[in-house]
Design a protein around this motif. Structure first.
Motif, PDB file in Angstrom:
ATOM      1  N   LYS A 191       0.434  -1.488   0.085  1.00 24.51           N
ATOM      2  CA  LYS A 191       0.132   0.149  -0.052  1.00 24.51           C
ATOM      3  C   LYS A 191       0.306   1.350   0.149  1.00 24.51           C
ATOM      4  O   LYS A 191       0.646   2.353   0.034  1.00 24.51           O
ATOM      5  CB  LYS A 191      -0.997   0.110   1.411  1.00 24.51           C
ATOM      6  N   ARG A 192       1.991   1.282   0.741  1.00 17.15           N
ATOM      7  CA  ARG A 192       2.589   1.860   0.801  1.00 17.15           C
ATOM      8  C   ARG A 192       3.793   2.657  -0.369  1.00 17.15           C
ATOM      9  O   ARG A 192       3.525   3.911  -1.011  1.00 17.15           O
ATOM     10  CB  ARG A 192       4.107   2.564   2.121  1.00 17.15           C
ATOM     11  N   LYS A 198       0.898   4.265  -2.648  1.00 15.00           N
ATOM     12  CA  LYS A 198       0.592   5.138  -2.167  1.00 15.00           C
ATOM     13  C   LYS A 198       1.915   6.573  -2.871  1.00 15.00           C
ATOM     14  O   LYS A 198       1.588   7.224  -3.835  1.00 15.00           O
ATOM     15  CB  LYS A 198       0.188   5.552  -0.965  1.00 15.00           C
TER      16      LYS A 198
END
Length: 150
Positions: free
Chosen positions: A108-109, A112
């Motif tokens: 997810k990081r 993003k």
């Protein structure tokens, strides 16, 4: 094979193939790796038939099962008597990457940060460096033809 062995450092997206309106897409079918079959929504198995030159594995259903299926109007295409599901040879790995980007904190990081790095670079190229439009040159005079490279 795990994602760490593949050396995955970024995010990869996939496109859904278009399906006719009212018909089931291949996402409704489940691949069972242990048996190397694709299961239809009714629970019937589709056996491996061949691999195309484009790198797709084809799984064919049984005609006799499909004729008596209650969902055949939503599953089968117009004149076909059986369903064929095509999975790319890299589908399994793409699904692993997809699960990595959606389920894990690290994924997810990374996803993003994509808009801050990759998307930002494309935006700068378009706005600041004139890459919004492609410019082509006519090849009437080929500089390499006469040995003139100037």
């Amino acid at each position: 094979m795990g994602l760490d062995k593949l050396g995955v450092l970024g995010a990869i997206t996939k496109r859904k193939e278009p399906t006719p309106k009212g018909k089931m897409s291949k996402l409704n079918f489940t691949y069972v790796e242990e048996w190397d079959v694709v299961m239809c929504p009714q629970g019937h198995s589709m056996e491996y038939k061949t691999t195309t030159r484009q790198g797709y594995l084809e799984y064919h259903s049984n005609k006799d099962v499909c004729i008596n299926c209650p969902k055949k109007e939503k599953c089968l295409y117009e004149k076909s008597k059986k369903r064929i599901i095509r999975l790319h040879v890299w589908d399994k790995h793409l699904r692993e990457i997809d699960q990595f980007t959606k389920k894990t904190d690290l994924g997810k990081r990374i996803y993003k940060r994509r808009k801050e790095t990759i998307e930002r670079a494309f935006a700068d190229l378009k706005e600041l460096h004139g890459f919004r439009y492609a410019r082509f040159r006519d090849l009437k005079e080929n500089p390499y033809e006469n040995g003139n490279l100037n």
